[in-house]
Write an enzyme that holds these catalytic residues in place. Structure first.
Site, PDB file in Angstrom:
ATOM      1  CG  ASP A  38      -2.071   0.884   1.147  1.00 25.63           C
ATOM      2  OD1 ASP A  38      -1.922   1.984   0.596  1.00 25.63           O
ATOM      3  OD2 ASP A  38      -3.154   0.487   1.622  1.00 25.63           O
ATOM      4  CG  ASP A  39       0.010   4.824   0.166  1.00 27.43           C
ATOM      5  OD1 ASP A  39      -0.774   4.668  -0.779  1.00 27.43           O
ATOM      6  OD2 ASP A  39      -0.266   5.486   1.181  1.00 27.43           O
ATOM      7  CB  CYS A  74      -6.052   2.938  -1.709  1.00 23.75           C
ATOM      8  SG  CYS A  74      -4.850   3.741  -0.646  1.00 23.75           S
ATOM      9  CG  ASP A 317      -2.280   0.957  -3.195  1.00 24.35           C
ATOM     10  OD1 ASP A 317      -1.102   1.347  -3.014  1.00 24.35           O
ATOM     11  OD2 ASP A 317      -3.164   1.079  -2.320  1.00 24.35           O
ATOM     12  CG  ASN A 318      -1.302   4.689  -4.343  1.00 24.27           C
ATOM     13  OD1 ASN A 318      -2.367   4.178  -3.957  1.00 24.27           O
ATOM     14  ND2 ASN A 318      -0.454   5.265  -3.513  1.00 24.27           N
TER      15      ASN A 318
END
Ligand SMILES: *[C@@H]1O[C@H](CO)[C@@H](O)[C@H](O)[C@H]1NC(C)=O
Ligand SMILES: *[C@@H]1O[C@H](CO)[C@@H](O)[C@H](O)[C@H]1NC(C)=O
Ligand SMILES: *[C@@H]1O[C@H](CO)[C@@H](O)[C@H](O)[C@H]1NC(C)=O
Ligand SMILES: *[C@@H]1O[C@H](CO)[C@@H](O)[C@H](O)[C@H]1NC(C)=O
Ligand SMILES: *[C@@H]1O[C@H](CO)[C@@H](O)[C@H](O)[C@H]1NC(C)=O
Ligand SMILES: *[C@@H]1O[C@H](CO)[C@@H](O)[C@H](O)[C@H]1NC(C)=O
Length: 572
Positions: A38-39, A74, A317-318
């Site tokens: 995540d991130d 997200c 996700d990003n």
């Protein structure tokens, strides 16, 4: 009308992006393990601090250096991953309703039409642990249950980012609090358990593992959401004491950069920079438990004799920025730090320790998974399979789409403790183009501000070539104005493309297939054609995907290049 025409014209090229063939495909169908952090950034060097990811994935797999998310936040990114569609086609454009979150995913009908369901239909057992979507929470987890899983154990809001007090929900059981336990360690045990369940079932499987690290920690203090630095496991709390955010050219620069709200940011003072360095170290420390989990997974894949027949995909996700362009820790922009993210694939016939510059995006992942498992591709996929063998990669190097479309709706907010303003008007469309001769990013904000960066000479995106007073007037030997005309026309197709038009956008403009790249499109014979195209132009800024706000949606009817020798195919 336009779309129907384009779709008809494109029938002839179906098959170009068909199944990948594997020479050494074993009789047994392969398994897939997909790890989604995540991130996690590329440009803040987080992978350099994950020795076990290096050992098992980078050294033994292929790294996609030019992999991009198309919407850098997200829930929209995850919806794209799990449907194979760009955010403008999922219309899941935010983390919360009305424009996003789990309820919007359900409302859009995707709970019966997304990757887990399709994989089950193809005969796979499907397992998932960790974060699925934002706003999937302790109250709505069962209304309805996410479809398509043989077994699942989801991390639920509002505790998703609470590193020491998470809540998980397994199958039809009620949510269970893990107060006082370190979330990634809880997740690792669940992942190992699901892996053993999958092995015991003796069927090919897809296992997805989505840790919340290294996202910021969020606590709900009686209704007030408090952001803080990520929390590491106590065994990692003292690592990397001297490490700081890489001081790249765009790190807290003396002069402001970018456009819109980014350009108006004040330079950060020393207190702020120091705290952001702490935030950065906490991210790296929080990633250590993920690194250990990766090791634990590979140990188990090996001891259960699965390693040779399992693809392991690692991504995020990003991306993430800290201090870049003076921004507080966060994502949500079109800057390279936010959109260029890790993608590593290891598995049967995948080259070891290999790096490719092929341009790939999250929109391609569902199609890639289909392709790896030999499932016929869906017509409505906006992406195309990513080749994984060295031979297939080399074969695509000269012909694969060289660009990624980037899109965003809403606001941008910092996730540190300083400057908690929500920056409105953070709605934009962008296009990232990478080839040997050029390396560009073009963006049109909803305020109708335009940016163009030459990423080879200016990887930090400090000099907007479209700003007043900029001296440079050519890129790769062509006048900037002409290059922008072409990029704008491509962006116009991409911003409302669907399926085939997303996969082959130049064909909407040049149905005869004579133009496949920006290089082809800059030819002088197309000057009049591109000079007369409608421009990407916003009506106004809106926080969701409302076509009315987005100006012209398609190039004008009839504005398709039919010059020099173009012949309608017989079947038209
Ligand atoms: C991976 O490749 C790099 C050079 O491309 C080399 O320096 C390194 O030793 C290789 N690592 C392994 C584990 O083979
Ligand atoms: C942990 O979460 C539970 C709800 O699941 C809550 O009742 C409890 O107060 C929380 N504990 C801490 C230490 O925040
Ligand atoms: C935060 O907690 C309050 C109660 O203290 C609750 O009403 C609210 O829904 C929670 N917020 C989120 C995002 O879960
Ligand atoms: C530094 O900047 C932060 C964020 O704007 C501000 O809260 C703080 O007061 C400033 N500190 C000093 C010493 O100027
Ligand atoms: C958003 O952009 C519009 C122009 O499109 C401008 O009028 C407005 O002031 C901007 N709002 C903010 C909060 O910057
Ligand atoms: C996207 O969803 C929003 C919120 O439900 C809705 O207002 C909008 O019309 C939808 N956009 C499209 C293109 O369907």
């Amino acid at each position: 009308m336009r779309l129907a025409l384009t779709a008809a014209l494109c029938i002839s090229i179906i098959g170009v992006t068909g199944q990948q063939k594997f020479l050494s495909q074993k009789a047994e169908p392969p398994n897939i393990v997909f790890i989604l952090t995540d991130d996690q950034d590329v440009h803040l060097s987080s992978l350099d601090y994950m020795p076990l990811v290096r050992k098992h994935l980078l050294d033994k797999g292929t790294y996609y250096d030019k992999h991009y998310c198309t919407t850098a936040v997200c829930c929209p990114a995850r919806a794209t991953l799990l449907t194979g569609k760009a955010a403008h086609n999922t219309n899941i454009t935010d983390v919360n309703p009305p424009y996003g979150g789990y309820p919007k995913f359900v409302k859009q009908g995707f709970n019966s039409a997304y990757l887990p369901v399709w994989l089950q239909e193809a005969g796979y057992n499907v397992y998932y642990t960790g974060k699925l979507f934002n706003a999937h929470n302790i109250n709505n987890y069962n209304s309805p249950y996410p479809a398509g899983f043989t077994s699942h154990d989801f991390l639920l809001d509002p505790f998703t980012y609470n590193y020491m007090n998470s809540s998980f929900q397994r199958n039809q059981d009620p949510p269970q609090s893990h107060e006082g336990e370190y979330v990634t360690d809880v997740l690792a045990q669940k992942a190992y358990g699901l892996l053993d369940e999958a092995v015991g079932a003796k069927k090919p499987f897809f296992l997805m593992i989505a840790p919340s690290a290294p996202h910021a920690d969020i606590q709900n203090n009686s209704g007030l959401l408090t952001f803080d630095a990520p929390v590491p496991a106590s065994r990692h709390a003292n690592l990397f004491k001297d490490v700081k955010v890489p001081r790249s050219t765009n790190f807290n620069p003396k002069q402001p950069s970018g456009a819109n709200w980014i350009r108006s940011l004040e330079r950060q003072n020393a207190t702020n920079v120091d705290w952001n360095d702490h935030f950065y170290r906490q991210r790296l420390r929080a990633l250590q438990a993920v690194d250990e989990m990766v090791d634990g997974l590979f140990t188990r894949l090996e001891s259960r004799d699965l390693l040779l027949n399992t693809y392991v995909i690692y991504s995020s996700d990003n991306g993430f920025h800290i201090g870049n362009h003076r921004m507080q820790p966060g994502k949500s922009t079109g800057c390279e730090e936010d959109i260029n993210i890790p993608l590593i694939i290891r598995g049967p016939s995948v080259a070891h320790n290999h790096t490719t510059q092929l341009v790939t995006s999250h929109t391609d992942i569902a199609a890639t998974i289909f392709s790896l498992l030999n499932i016929p591709l869906r017509e409505d996929f906006d992406g195309t399979p990513i080749p994984v063998t060295k031979t297939a990669i080399e074969a695509e190097e000269k012909k694969r789409r060289e660009h990624v479309q980037v899109e965003y709706w809403g606001f941008a907010g910092g996730e540190g403790i300083y400057d908690r303003r929500l920056h409105q008007n953070n709605t934009f469309k962008g296009i990232r183009v990478v080839a040997d001769e050029y390396n560009l990013y073009y963006q049109v904000w909803c305020t109708n501000e335009h940016e163009l960066y030459d990423m080879s000479n200016d990887p930090g995106q400090m000099a907007n070539l479209l700003e007043e007073g900029v001296k440079m007037d050519t890129v790769f030997g062509y006048p900037i104005e002409k290059v922008v005309q072409r990029l704008d026309a491509l962006l116009m197709v991409q911003k409302s493309c669907e399926g085939e038009t997303c996969r082959e956008p130049w064909r909407s403009l040049h149905p005869d297939g004579s133009v496949q790249s920006l290089r082809d499109a800059v030819a002088g014979k197309y000057d009049d054609f591109y000079g007369s195209q409608a421009k990407v132009q916003w009506g106004y800024c809106h926080n969701g995907y409302v076509p009315e706000a987005e100006g012209p949606m398609f190039q004008d009817e009839g504005l398709v290049f039919r010059g020099a020798g173009f012949m309608w195919p017989d079947w038209v």
